[in-house]
Design an enzyme around this catalytic site. Structure first.
Site, short mmCIF file in Angstrom:
data_model
loop_
_atom_site.label_atom_id
_atom_site.label_comp_id
_atom_site.label_asym_id
_atom_site.label_seq_id
_atom_site.Cartn_x
_atom_site.Cartn_y
_atom_site.Cartn_z
N HIS A 1 0.85 -1.19 0.00
CA HIS A 1 0.00 0.00 0.00
C HIS A 1 0.88 1.24 0.00
O HIS A 1 1.70 1.41 0.91
CB HIS A 1 -0.89 0.03 1.25
CG HIS A 1 -1.87 -1.11 1.31
ND1 HIS A 1 -3.14 -1.02 0.81
CD2 HIS A 1 -1.73 -2.37 1.80
CE1 HIS A 1 -3.77 -2.19 1.00
NE2 HIS A 1 -2.93 -3.02 1.60
N ASP B 1 2.32 -6.67 2.48
CA ASP B 1 1.15 -5.89 2.91
C ASP B 1 1.63 -4.62 3.62
O ASP B 1 1.03 -4.20 4.62
CB ASP B 1 0.21 -6.72 3.80
CG ASP B 1 -1.19 -6.10 3.88
OD1 ASP B 1 -1.43 -5.07 3.21
OD2 ASP B 1 -2.03 -6.65 4.60
N ASP C 1 -8.39 -5.01 -2.17
CA ASP C 1 -7.76 -5.22 -0.88
C ASP C 1 -7.99 -4.07 0.09
O ASP C 1 -8.02 -2.91 -0.28
CB ASP C 1 -6.26 -5.45 -1.01
CG ASP C 1 -5.65 -5.73 0.35
OD1 ASP C 1 -6.02 -6.73 0.96
OD2 ASP C 1 -4.83 -4.91 0.81
#
Ligand code: DOR
Ligand code: ZN
Ligand code: ZN
Length: 427
Positions: free
Chosen positions: A67, A309, A157
């Site tokens: 991210h 992640d 996501d």
């Protein structure tokens, strides 16, 4: 320090390691392309010679789950800071998720990310575009246009795809476009507004997320894909139940893949200090038995990639009670070292296999050519000191965020240099 460039670069005295084995060899890179891999190469005139004695020379890493907060929350991460953090972690292919503000659900947004990344870094950015408009409801985004704009995969996501029927249609459309769907498998109703694994909720005085929230989500998403006979990739598998569902599907021959995060390999909920929101992520940290199941899945080939992640949140955003702080932990700059510490330094896995989880495994999931230290290939190379012992000090990170649950830990193994095309840097 930023990137240096060299038209001709000789990496001298290292050991080339791939998922197949290791061999002492020099590597000659000319105009960003590997020209020779061989011991005792002479330096061509004008070559920049980089002394890499004692270091491992490996392919660059692929991270299918990152991210960045660009656009929308630049205090947490920008494209620039995120790519800098990726460089420090040896991650050459960065797949960045769509849950930005605005959501990356349109070709113009995807194209803008790709264009800006090209100007900022020799690393490769692959935007992961949203499956549905605004990550909501049932309206699929324009997969063909997103692919043409440079999308590397599709994912909602942060959230699951709301209903199974939409997921089924999305899998069908994605297959036609040659894009993989990455699912955040979660039953939102079961997860509710929990903050930590339910088994740790009393100790941490926070709301619990039951294990079933993940298991039920994984069962649905894998079930939909198996029935459709279409590929699906399950993000951040963290429970025994999810591992079993993925294992069962793969044994039956279904094209289901899965990733594990470094934090779910090394940490359990027992290590969460009370009130420390840097340990709040979704899925949450699990039990020792779950950690062992995830490691077992990496060892037996059920899980074929490690993905961070990386979920940066600026300190001001994380400064909240556990129940209210945002989910997420940063991971780019510690990923390899954490996995190396947990798996290789403990003797559970040879380094060659770990490299497969950082290079070939994720490349196959995303459908890109895996970086390789081989003649004729673009240079995408990491220099690794496998014996380096270092303490994690988030204040030194290139990420704009500091939400790192490995803070203060000593890790073994470190990426100390990166070559990407004609660009080079040492850390
Ligand atoms: O820990 C997480 N962080 N899990 C998610 O589902 C979302 C992500 C984020 O965007 O911060
Ligand atoms: Zn997720
Ligand atoms: Zn995520």
């Amino acid at each position: 320090m930023t990137w240096r460039t060299a038209d001709v670069l000789l990496l001298r005295g290292g050991t080339v390691v791939t998922c197949h084995g290791r061999t002492p060899a020099d590597v000659l890179v000319r105009e960003g392309v590997i020209e020779a891999v061989k011991a005792g190469l002479p330096a061509p005139p004008g070559a920049e010679v980089e002394d890499v004695r004692g270091l491992l020379v490996t392919p660059g890493f692929v991270d299918v789950h990152v991210h960045l907060r660009d656009p929308g929350a630049l205090d947490s991460e920008t494209l620039e800071s995120g790519l800098e953090a990726a460089a420090a972690g040896g991650i050459h292919h960065v797949f960045c998720m769509a849950n930005t503000d605005p959501v990356n659900d349109a070709a113009s947004l995807t194209a803008d990310l790709v264009a800006r990344a090209r100007r900022l870094s020799p690393l490769s950015l692959h935007p992961v575009a949203a499956v549905t408009r605004g990550l909501r409801g049932t309206e699929l985004t324009d997969f063909a246009a997103l692919k043409a704009a440079g999308a590397g995969a599709l994912s909602n996501d942060g959230l699951p795809v709301e209903d199974g029927r939409t997921l089924r249609r999305a899998l069908e459309r994605a297959e036609e476009e040659g894009l993989r769907i990455l699912v955040h498998a979660e039953d939102r109703g079961l997860a509710g507004d929990g903050a930590v694994d339910a088994r740790a909720a009393v100790r941490l005085r926070a709301k619990g997320i039951p294990v079933g929230a993940e298991d039920v989500g994984t069962a649905r998403d894998v079930g939909v894909a198996v029935e459709a006979r279409l590929p699906v990739h399950v993000c951040h598998v963290s429970t025994m139940g999810s591992v079993e569902i993925v294992r069962h599907a793969r044994r039956a021959g279904a094209p289901v893949t899965a990733e594990a995060t470094p934090h779910h390999l090394l940490l359990t909920y027992d290590e969460i200090p009370e009130g420390d929101t840097d340990f709040k992520m979704n899925p949450p940290l699990r039990s020792r038995a779950d950690v062992d199941a995830v490691v077992g899945a990496l060892l037996d080939g059920t899980i074929t990639a490690i993905a961070t992640d990386h979920a940066p949140h600026a300190p001001a955003r994380k400064a909240a009670p556990l129940d209210r702080a945002p989910f997420g932990a940063i991971g780019l700059e510690t990923s390899f070292a954490v996995s190396h510490t947990a798996l290789v330094a403990t003797g559970r896995m040879p380094l060659e296999r770990l490299l497969g989880l950082y290079v070939e495994g994720p490349a196959a999931i995303a459908g890109i050519e895996a970086p390789a230290v081989a003649t004729g290939r673009r240079a995408s190379i990491n220099l690794i000191d496998p014996d380096a012992e270092w303490e994690v000090v988030p204040a030194r990170f290139r990420s704009r965020s500091r939400n790192c649950p490995f803070k203060g830990r000593r890790l073994r193994g470190r990426v100390v240099g990166v070559v990407a095309g004609r660009s080079l840097r040492r850390f």
